[in-house]
Motif scaffolding. Structure first.
Motif, short mmCIF file in Angstrom:
data_model
loop_
_atom_site.label_atom_id
_atom_site.label_comp_id
_atom_site.label_asym_id
_atom_site.label_seq_id
_atom_site.Cartn_x
_atom_site.Cartn_y
_atom_site.Cartn_z
N ILE A 58 2.18 -6.25 -57.32
CA ILE A 58 2.04 -5.65 -58.53
C ILE A 58 2.87 -6.72 -59.53
CG2 ILE A 58 2.84 -3.43 -59.72
CD1 ILE A 58 2.44 -2.09 -56.94
N THR A 59 4.12 -7.05 -59.13
CA THR A 59 4.72 -7.62 -60.00
C THR A 59 4.07 -9.04 -60.35
OG1 THR A 59 6.84 -6.87 -58.80
CG2 THR A 59 6.91 -8.75 -60.34
N SER A 60 3.47 -9.59 -59.64
CA SER A 60 2.99 -11.02 -60.04
C SER A 60 1.79 -10.76 -61.13
CB SER A 60 2.21 -11.74 -58.92
OG SER A 60 1.36 -10.94 -58.21
N TYR A 61 1.07 -9.50 -60.77
CA TYR A 61 -0.19 -9.37 -62.00
C TYR A 61 0.47 -8.78 -63.04
CZ TYR A 61 -4.35 -6.66 -63.34
OH TYR A 61 -5.41 -6.04 -63.90
N LEU A 62 1.37 -7.89 -63.15
CA LEU A 62 2.01 -7.57 -64.27
C LEU A 62 2.88 -8.48 -65.15
CD1 LEU A 62 3.19 -3.90 -63.26
CD2 LEU A 62 1.34 -4.40 -64.70
N ILE A 94 -12.17 -15.26 -61.22
CA ILE A 94 -11.61 -16.27 -60.07
C ILE A 94 -10.14 -15.67 -59.36
CG2 ILE A 94 -10.40 -18.59 -60.02
CD1 ILE A 94 -12.00 -19.23 -62.72
N GLY A 95 -9.33 -15.02 -60.03
CA GLY A 95 -8.51 -14.33 -59.34
C GLY A 95 -8.84 -13.50 -58.39
N SER A 96 -9.70 -12.64 -58.65
CA SER A 96 -10.30 -11.70 -57.75
C SER A 96 -10.97 -12.24 -56.50
CB SER A 96 -11.33 -10.95 -58.29
OG SER A 96 -10.99 -10.11 -59.53
N ALA A 97 -11.69 -13.51 -56.79
CA ALA A 97 -12.04 -13.96 -55.62
C ALA A 97 -11.43 -14.80 -54.68
CB ALA A 97 -13.31 -14.98 -56.07
N MET A 98 -10.22 -15.29 -55.51
CA MET A 98 -9.06 -15.97 -54.60
C MET A 98 -8.52 -14.86 -53.77
SD MET A 98 -7.53 -18.29 -57.54
CE MET A 98 -6.21 -18.87 -56.57
N SER A 99 -8.17 -13.58 -54.26
CA SER A 99 -7.49 -12.61 -53.36
C SER A 99 -8.51 -12.06 -52.43
CB SER A 99 -7.07 -11.48 -54.56
OG SER A 99 -6.47 -11.88 -55.74
N ALA A 100 -9.45 -11.88 -52.57
CA ALA A 100 -10.66 -11.12 -51.82
C ALA A 100 -10.46 -12.20 -50.41
CB ALA A 100 -12.02 -11.01 -52.21
N GLY A 101 -10.35 -13.43 -50.74
CA GLY A 101 -10.55 -14.45 -49.74
C GLY A 101 -9.11 -14.88 -49.03
N ALA A 102 -8.17 -14.54 -49.68
CA ALA A 102 -6.70 -15.01 -49.10
C ALA A 102 -6.35 -14.84 -47.75
CB ALA A 102 -5.70 -14.31 -50.17
N THR A 103 -6.17 -15.71 -47.20
CA THR A 103 -5.74 -15.72 -45.72
C THR A 103 -3.94 -15.68 -45.50
OG1 THR A 103 -5.54 -18.08 -45.44
CG2 THR A 103 -7.53 -17.13 -44.90
N THR A 104 -3.11 -16.05 -46.54
CA THR A 104 -1.97 -16.00 -46.41
C THR A 104 -1.11 -14.93 -47.74
OG1 THR A 104 -1.27 -17.74 -47.77
CG2 THR A 104 -1.75 -18.18 -45.45
N PHE A 105 -0.30 -14.32 -47.36
CA PHE A 105 0.35 -13.35 -48.47
C PHE A 105 0.81 -14.58 -49.71
CE2 PHE A 105 3.62 -11.10 -50.69
CZ PHE A 105 3.11 -9.90 -50.70
N SER A 106 1.11 -15.49 -49.53
CA SER A 106 1.55 -16.45 -50.80
C SER A 106 0.28 -16.63 -51.34
CB SER A 106 2.06 -17.57 -50.30
OG SER A 106 3.46 -17.37 -49.59
N SER A 113 -1.82 -13.38 -59.58
CA SER A 113 -1.36 -13.81 -60.69
C SER A 113 -2.51 -14.45 -61.65
CB SER A 113 -0.22 -15.15 -60.57
OG SER A 113 0.79 -14.62 -59.68
N ILE A 114 -3.47 -15.08 -61.09
CA ILE A 114 -4.61 -15.54 -62.07
C ILE A 114 -5.17 -14.34 -62.47
CG2 ILE A 114 -6.62 -16.88 -61.63
CD1 ILE A 114 -4.28 -18.47 -61.35
N GLN A 115 -5.44 -13.37 -61.69
CA GLN A 115 -6.22 -12.04 -62.05
C GLN A 115 -5.54 -11.52 -63.43
OE1 GLN A 115 -6.13 -9.40 -58.79
NE2 GLN A 115 -8.21 -8.75 -59.57
N GLY A 116 -3.94 -11.56 -63.34
CA GLY A 116 -3.16 -11.19 -64.51
C GLY A 116 -3.30 -11.88 -65.60
N LEU A 117 -3.55 -13.44 -65.48
CA LEU A 117 -3.78 -14.15 -66.69
C LEU A 117 -4.88 -13.71 -67.38
CD1 LEU A 117 -2.90 -17.71 -65.18
CD2 LEU A 117 -1.29 -16.39 -66.66
N GLY A 118 -6.01 -13.44 -66.70
CA GLY A 118 -7.30 -12.76 -67.31
C GLY A 118 -7.13 -11.36 -67.88
N ALA A 119 -6.64 -10.45 -66.93
CA ALA A 119 -6.48 -9.14 -67.64
C ALA A 119 -5.65 -8.99 -68.99
CB ALA A 119 -5.58 -8.37 -66.40
#
Length: 502
Positions: A58-62, A94-106, A113-119
């Motif tokens: 939540i923090t990274s997005y906000l 782009i952030g949504s696609a990265m988040s959907a395919g993420a294999t690590t928490f980092s 964060s990329i999602q938040g840059l767009g939001a």
């Protein structure tokens, strides 16, 4: 002749709705993404082996959203709304696609964060486009359209997130990944609609981006956000001290840079010499804080005091949503018919104050009192949202519609973040102090909250009541500030005739 005039009005409204269609979808996705993660974050973090760090989702997005919101508004005044909206929505996808395919928490946190840059651009640009298209008195009815979308997305988010996250697999893919994948087809449709219909007449004022101001602003926001998030954590005091120093340094640097940049600053400080704009932004901030406090505490009260499930507790928020739509609809009608705005701000903050005071008094007296209280919170939010969404861009004139709208949006989001962080920190710390409650127990979102002892429930009420009372007092301070708003009515037409199409 009258029939022709009516047909022309209907045609104009149809064209405006076409323009707003892509913006509406973008706002829906952004609003949904802010809340959908709240119920799904424990499941997501656990699946990637990082349960203790779930708040960073939540923090990274906000954090990214707060930093970029004013930037989009300022740039859109110079480069056009459509171009900036497409860029914002593309980053979000782009952030949504990265988040959907993420294999690590980092990597997931990076994707968020990329999602938040767009939001950051999806909210502010939507309200700026309304200001471009219609005169001040007519903006209320279209603002109501966006308020309804935002409210429905915010209420559906936690339910949708919990349902999807609880599914182990959907079409062979982990359920929580669909939370982010869901954005892709709708987002692509929104981009297509924007490219086809989003042609906005506006006067373009181009200038270089104030990078020094942006960087100092980012330091301030990130430091304050992490400090707020860590208020209820085990983060050592020395790190908190350095965060506070970094935040203070960023704020001082930001003020100095913006003063030097004058009208070239990305948040020009002279905007706040305008009494209508300055008070509007302040009211947006405290209303944002008030609304999020109500949204967070209401389900907790339902679960802890009355032993209902998280889903049942969340249904109480539908009462808030109904109040929000009612308040926004009434505010829209007042603005359209009379052009008056000052009374809306005062009435909205009074409704907020009464809601918090009634909530505090009926905290352990049954659902009827609580339902009425959260209904008033919703009414207050609807009235203030209508007031601020129209008056913030209006106060600065047509030359700064994007900047005015984005700063108002930032203020509301900033108030929400600060209200959430500090109110929950005070609540949980006070509850632990009173009854020695285990911090892991009171911060979970599972069924354990429904089966606490009578002593733990009583101490929760004693801890929550001061938070609600203090919130009510802050709203009353807001009423006193709102009284200082200049008296007047909104213009029936635009404030500048010089426009070009982007």
């Amino acid at each position: 002749m009258k029939h022709t005039s009516t047909d022309q009005t209907a045609s104009d409204q149809s064209k405006i709705l076409q323009v707003l269609s892509g913006l509406a979808l973008g706002m829906f996705l952004s609003a949904l993404d802010q809340t959908v993660i709240s119920t799904a974050s424990p499941t997501i973090a656990t699946s990637l082996g990082h349960l203790s760090g779930q708040s960073w989702l939540i923090t990274s997005y906000l954090g990214a959203t707060l930093i970029t919101t004013p930037i989009y508004g300022r740039l859109s005044d110079g480069f056009g709304r459509r171009r900036l909206f497409v860029i914002a929505l593309s980053l979000f996808l782009i952030g949504s696609a990265m988040s959907a395919g993420a294999t690590t928490f980092s990597f997931l946190v990076f994707g968020r964060s990329i999602q938040g840059l767009g939001a950051g651009g999806l909210f502010s640009l939507a309200f700026a486009v309304i200001a471009d298209l219609v005169p001040p008195r007519e903006r209320g009815r279209y603002t109501l359209f966006f308020v309804a979308i935002f409210g429905s997305a915010s209420l559906l988010g936690p339910i949708f997130g919990g349902f999807i996250a609880s599914a182990a697999k959907i079409f062979g893919i982990a359920g929580w990944r669909w939370i982010f994948a869901f954005n892709l087809p709708i987002g692509l449709l929104a981009i297509g609609l924007a490219l086809r219909y989003l042609h906005v007449p506006q006067r373009l004022i181009r200038q270089r981006l104030d990078l020094a101001g942006v960087l100092s602003f980012a330091v301030f926001i990130v430091s304050l956000l992490v400090l707020s998030e860590s208020s209820n954590s085990s983060l050592i005091s020395s790190i908190r001290l350095w965060l506070a120093i970094a935040g203070a340094t960023g704020l001082v640097g930001f003020i100095l840079v913006e003063k030097r940049m004058a009208d070239r600053a990305f948040i020009p400080l002279f905007f706040f010499r305008n009494r209508l704009f300055a008070i509007t932004v302040f009211i947006s901030a405290i209303a944002g804080a008030g609304m999020i406090i109500g949204l967070l505490i209401t389900p907790l009260v339902a679960q802890v005091q009355y032993g209902v499930s998280a889903v049942t507790g969340g249904l109480l928020l539908l009462v808030t949503g109904f109040g929000n739509l009612l308040g926004s609809g009434f505010g829209s009608r007042v603005i359209t018919k009379s052009g008056r705005y000052r009374e809306l701000a005062i009435a909205g903050l009074v409704a907020f104050a009464l809601g918090f005071l009634i909530f505090a008094m009926t905290l352990d007296s049954g659902f009827i009192g609580i339902s009425f209280a959260v209904f008033l919170l919703g009414v207050g939010s609807g009235l203030v949202t209508q007031f601020a969404s129209v008056t913030a861009p209006y106060a600065l004139g047509d030359e700064h519609l994007g900047a005015g709208s984005s700063i108002n949006t930032f203020a509301r989001q900033f108030g929400s973040v600060m209200g959430a962080g500090f109110s929950l920190a005070v609540l949980f710390q006070s509850w632990k102090f009173r009854d020695g409650i285990n911090s892991k127990l009171i911060s979970t979102q599972n069924g354990s909250l429904r089966h606490l002892s009578s002593a733990a429930k009583a101490s929760f009420a004693d801890a929550a009541r001061p938070v609600l009372l203090y919130s009510g007092v802050i709203m009353l301070v807001g009423v006193a500030i709102a009284v200082l708003l200049p008296r007047g009515v909104l213009d029936a037409g635009h404030r500048s005739a010089s426009t070009v199409a982007d």
